[in-house]
Design a protein around this motif. Structure first.
Motif, PDB file in Angstrom:
ATOM      1  N   SER A 266       0.845  -1.258  -0.060  1.00 24.22           N
ATOM      2  CA  SER A 266       0.013  -0.097  -0.006  1.00 24.22           C
ATOM      3  C   SER A 266       0.920   1.094  -0.001  1.00 24.22           C
ATOM      4  O   SER A 266       1.999   1.233   0.389  1.00 24.22           O
ATOM      5  N   ASP A 267       0.241   2.415  -0.227  1.00 24.52           N
ATOM      6  CA  ASP A 267       1.025   3.526  -0.298  1.00 24.52           C
ATOM      7  C   ASP A 267       1.691   3.873   1.222  1.00 24.52           C
ATOM      8  O   ASP A 267       2.729   4.319   1.239  1.00 24.52           O
ATOM      9  N   GLY A 268       0.934   3.398   2.291  1.00 22.21           N
ATOM     10  CA  GLY A 268       1.349   3.665   3.643  1.00 22.21           C
ATOM     11  C   GLY A 268       2.627   2.785   3.749  1.00 22.21           C
ATOM     12  O   GLY A 268       3.537   3.099   4.515  1.00 22.21           O
ATOM     13  N   GLU A 269       2.430   1.574   3.233  1.00 22.01           N
ATOM     14  CA  GLU A 269       3.858   0.637   3.566  1.00 22.01           C
ATOM     15  C   GLU A 269       4.936   1.202   2.903  1.00 22.01           C
ATOM     16  O   GLU A 269       6.202   0.890   3.163  1.00 22.01           O
ATOM     17  N   VAL A 270       4.826   1.541   1.495  1.00 19.68           N
ATOM     18  CA  VAL A 270       5.913   2.237   0.547  1.00 19.68           C
ATOM     19  C   VAL A 270       6.436   3.334   1.400  1.00 19.68           C
ATOM     20  O   VAL A 270       7.820   3.437   1.660  1.00 19.68           O
ATOM     21  N   ALA A 271       5.616   4.213   1.835  1.00 20.01           N
ATOM     22  CA  ALA A 271       6.385   5.597   2.827  1.00 20.01           C
ATOM     23  C   ALA A 271       6.927   4.796   4.095  1.00 20.01           C
ATOM     24  O   ALA A 271       8.068   5.348   4.407  1.00 20.01           O
ATOM     25  N   ASP A 272       6.338   3.834   4.612  1.00 25.85           N
ATOM     26  CA  ASP A 272       7.130   3.341   5.833  1.00 25.85           C
ATOM     27  C   ASP A 272       8.561   2.812   5.393  1.00 25.85           C
ATOM     28  O   ASP A 272       9.620   2.814   6.340  1.00 25.85           O
ATOM     29  N   VAL A 273       8.683   1.963   4.400  1.00 25.27           N
ATOM     30  CA  VAL A 273       9.961   1.536   3.773  1.00 25.27           C
ATOM     31  C   VAL A 273      10.882   2.696   3.476  1.00 25.27           C
ATOM     32  O   VAL A 273      11.923   2.652   3.851  1.00 25.27           O
ATOM     33  N   CYS A 274      10.369   3.550   2.816  1.00 22.90           N
ATOM     34  CA  CYS A 274      11.351   4.890   2.592  1.00 22.90           C
ATOM     35  C   CYS A 274      11.663   5.412   3.784  1.00 22.90           C
ATOM     36  O   CYS A 274      12.920   5.759   3.887  1.00 22.90           O
ATOM     37  N   ALA A 275      10.991   5.693   4.638  1.00 21.81           N
ATOM     38  CA  ALA A 275      11.307   6.375   5.995  1.00 21.81           C
ATOM     39  C   ALA A 275      12.293   5.453   6.958  1.00 21.81           C
ATOM     40  O   ALA A 275      13.041   6.158   7.306  1.00 21.81           O
ATOM     41  N   SER A 276      11.791   4.068   6.791  1.00 24.50           N
ATOM     42  CA  SER A 276      12.935   3.271   7.419  1.00 24.50           C
ATOM     43  C   SER A 276      14.370   3.207   7.079  1.00 24.50           C
ATOM     44  O   SER A 276      15.427   3.199   7.740  1.00 24.50           O
ATOM     45  N   PHE A 277      14.252   3.159   5.743  1.00 21.70           N
ATOM     46  CA  PHE A 277      15.463   3.068   5.002  1.00 21.70           C
ATOM     47  C   PHE A 277      16.498   4.389   5.160  1.00 21.70           C
ATOM     48  O   PHE A 277      17.459   4.281   5.614  1.00 21.70           O
ATOM     49  N   GLN A 278      15.533   5.626   5.158  1.00 21.30           N
ATOM     50  CA  GLN A 278      16.244   6.604   5.295  1.00 21.30           C
ATOM     51  C   GLN A 278      16.671   7.005   6.912  1.00 21.30           C
ATOM     52  O   GLN A 278      17.903   7.649   6.929  1.00 21.30           O
ATOM     53  N   ARG A 279      15.899   6.608   7.695  1.00 18.91           N
ATOM     54  CA  ARG A 279      16.486   6.732   9.062  1.00 18.91           C
ATOM     55  C   ARG A 279      18.014   5.906   8.956  1.00 18.91           C
ATOM     56  O   ARG A 279      18.830   6.534   9.742  1.00 18.91           O
ATOM     57  N   VAL A 280      18.044   4.737   8.776  1.00 17.85           N
ATOM     58  CA  VAL A 280      19.298   4.037   8.795  1.00 17.85           C
ATOM     59  C   VAL A 280      20.540   4.620   7.906  1.00 17.85           C
ATOM     60  O   VAL A 280      21.458   4.846   8.410  1.00 17.85           O
ATOM     61  N   VAL A 281      20.110   5.177   6.629  1.00 22.21           N
ATOM     62  CA  VAL A 281      21.158   5.806   5.876  1.00 22.21           C
ATOM     63  C   VAL A 281      21.504   7.052   6.602  1.00 22.21           C
ATOM     64  O   VAL A 281      22.943   7.239   6.754  1.00 22.21           O
ATOM     65  N   VAL A 282      20.834   7.821   7.151  1.00 21.72           N
ATOM     66  CA  VAL A 282      21.191   9.104   7.625  1.00 21.72           C
ATOM     67  C   VAL A 282      21.894   8.846   8.800  1.00 21.72           C
ATOM     68  O   VAL A 282      23.080   9.471   8.962  1.00 21.72           O
ATOM     69  N   THR A 283      21.631   7.993   9.741  1.00 26.87           N
ATOM     70  CA  THR A 283      22.291   7.613  11.118  1.00 26.87           C
ATOM     71  C   THR A 283      23.589   7.133  10.772  1.00 26.87           C
ATOM     72  O   THR A 283      24.429   7.601  11.290  1.00 26.87           O
ATOM     73  N   ALA A 284      23.957   6.236   9.676  1.00 30.55           N
ATOM     74  CA  ALA A 284      25.126   5.742   9.433  1.00 30.55           C
ATOM     75  C   ALA A 284      26.039   7.020   8.749  1.00 30.55           C
ATOM     76  O   ALA A 284      27.086   6.890   9.343  1.00 30.55           O
ATOM     77  N   LEU A 285      25.406   7.786   7.972  1.00 33.32           N
ATOM     78  CA  LEU A 285      26.207   8.672   7.357  1.00 33.32           C
ATOM     79  C   LEU A 285      26.608   9.763   8.702  1.00 33.32           C
ATOM     80  O   LEU A 285      27.914  10.084   8.663  1.00 33.32           O
ATOM     81  N   LEU A 286      25.852  10.210   9.438  1.00 30.37           N
ATOM     82  CA  LEU A 286      26.214  11.100  10.348  1.00 30.37           C
ATOM     83  C   LEU A 286      26.980  10.491  11.680  1.00 30.37           C
ATOM     84  O   LEU A 286      27.748  11.184  12.197  1.00 30.37           O
TER      85      LEU A 286
END
Ligand code: KG4
Ligand code: ZN
Length: 350
Positions: free
Chosen positions: A247-267
């Motif tokens: 669903s659109d909501g699940e896609v948004a959840d995947v994007c948000a969860s992925f982005q959290r991990v990437v941004v945390t790793a970079l910073l």
């Protein structure tokens, strides 16, 4: 002095005119910065097709350079030098810029300066903000690179770490592709993530503790790795698809969860390095520096540590020739000129 910069390392044909200001704290100003993007051409294929990229650079380069001169209100006789990206990048693309710059410099009797693409990204910070308080730790994060540099003296870039596999922008683009979101994926994932729950999907974080056999000179513990994360997203999405479409909501959840991990790793790595090298400033350059969560968290963490942070404007964050012109001016003033038989180098080291 005015310098003409030329950048054709990937899928943007760009030319810019940058001038010296005479102010040591804020040494350069952009007179023009023209970018012909090839995104609509490569979108159809879901990524950059090297042969199409070099052919399009050939079509665009003359017009882009003419426009950069026109917008700067300059002619060839007003220029003091030509700077061009020598590498790294796609060799066919690089060759168009290098060949054009060599020919133009010879025809106009101008000195030629060869620039490393990542030196350009780093100097975009100085072009935008003025000289950085040194030592500075700078993260260059784009579709092709994820590297940390220590700068103790202007124009000296010491590599501290880099990705062992995918670049962060590449991971964004691949995750967007497997979610069927289009190309380039970074900005789309960034936008959709704002509506998602960043804890909804459990995704792995990678922390490397050992030196890389391919780069024993680096300690390795500040290195990045994103391919495991991308595979975890793929497994999760494939598992979900077994029970229907996301669903659109699940896609948004995947994007948000992925982005959290990437941004945390970079910073996390960026701030670890800043502490280790007692940095007086930190910067992030490259296309992914446009990411909204990265910018917000960088602000928050920098504020807590009272460390000045530096970012380029969006126009200077993605590939552009103004940053190449700026890095070229720095080299020109150091007296480092390119030979007339300069060649492109797809794997050029900094
Ligand atoms: O620096 P750049 O224009 O080209 C390279 O040298 O690679 O960076 C392009 C990369 C692409 O992977 C794109 O998806 C990513 O930067 N990007 C973003 C965002 N805007 C661009 N990634 C995450 N969030 C964004 N807002
Ligand atoms: Zn780049």
């Amino acid at each position: 002095m005015l310098i003409l910069g030329i950048e054709t390392s990937c899928d943007e044909t760009s030319a810019a005119v940058v001038e010296e200001t005479g102010d040591a704290a804020r040494p350069w100003a952009v007179r023009s910065n023209v970018v012909a993007s090839q995104v609509p051409i490569h979108r159809e294929w879901g990524g950059v097709v090297p042969e199409l990229a070099s052919r399009q650079h050939i079509r665009d380069i003359c017009g882009v350079v003419e426009r950069a001169l026109e917008e700067a209100g300059a002619t060839w006789s007003d220029l003091g030098a030509v700077a061009v990206t020598q590498g790294p990048g796609l060799v066919g693309s690089l060759l168009v810029g290098v060949s054009f710059a060599k020919a133009a410099a010879a025809a106009a009797s101008l000195p030629l300066v060869a620039v490393h693409h990542l030196a350009g990204h780093i100097e975009s910070l100085v072009l935008q903000n003025g000289e950085l308080p040194l030592p500075s730790v700078v993260l260059v994060v784009s579709g092709g690179h994820t590297s940390l540099y220590l700068i103790e003296r202007p124009g000296r870039y010491q590599l501290l770490s880099r990705t062992r596999d995918d670049a962060a922008g590449e991971a964004y683009d691949k995750v967007a592709k497997l979610l069927g979101l289009g190309y380039p994926g970074g900005p789309i994932v960034d936008r959709l993530a704002r509506g998602g729950n960043d804890r909804a999907v459990a995704l792995p974080t990678t922390r490397l503790t050992h030196a890389d056999r391919n780069a024993p000179e680096l300690k390795g513990d500040l290195d990045f790795s994103f391919s495991g994360l991308k595979t975890a997203v793929l497994r999760y999405v494939n598992g979900k698809k077994g029970t229907g479409t996301l669903s659109d909501g699940e896609v948004a959840d995947v994007c948000a969860s992925f982005q959290r991990v990437v941004v945390t790793a970079l910073l996390d790595r960026l701030f670890d390095a800043a502490r280790r090298y007692q940095a007086k400033s930190i910067g992030i350059a490259g296309g992914v520096s446009a990411n909204s969560r990265l910018r917000a968290e960088l602000d928050a963490r920098g504020g807590r540590r009272e460390l000045p942070i530096f970012l380029p404007s969006l126009a200077l964050a993605t590939d552009n020739a103004a940053m190449i012109a700026a890095a070229g001016l720095r080299k020109f003033r150091e007296g480092v000129l390119a030979p007339s038989d300069l060649n492109a180098d797809a794997a050029l080291a900094l």
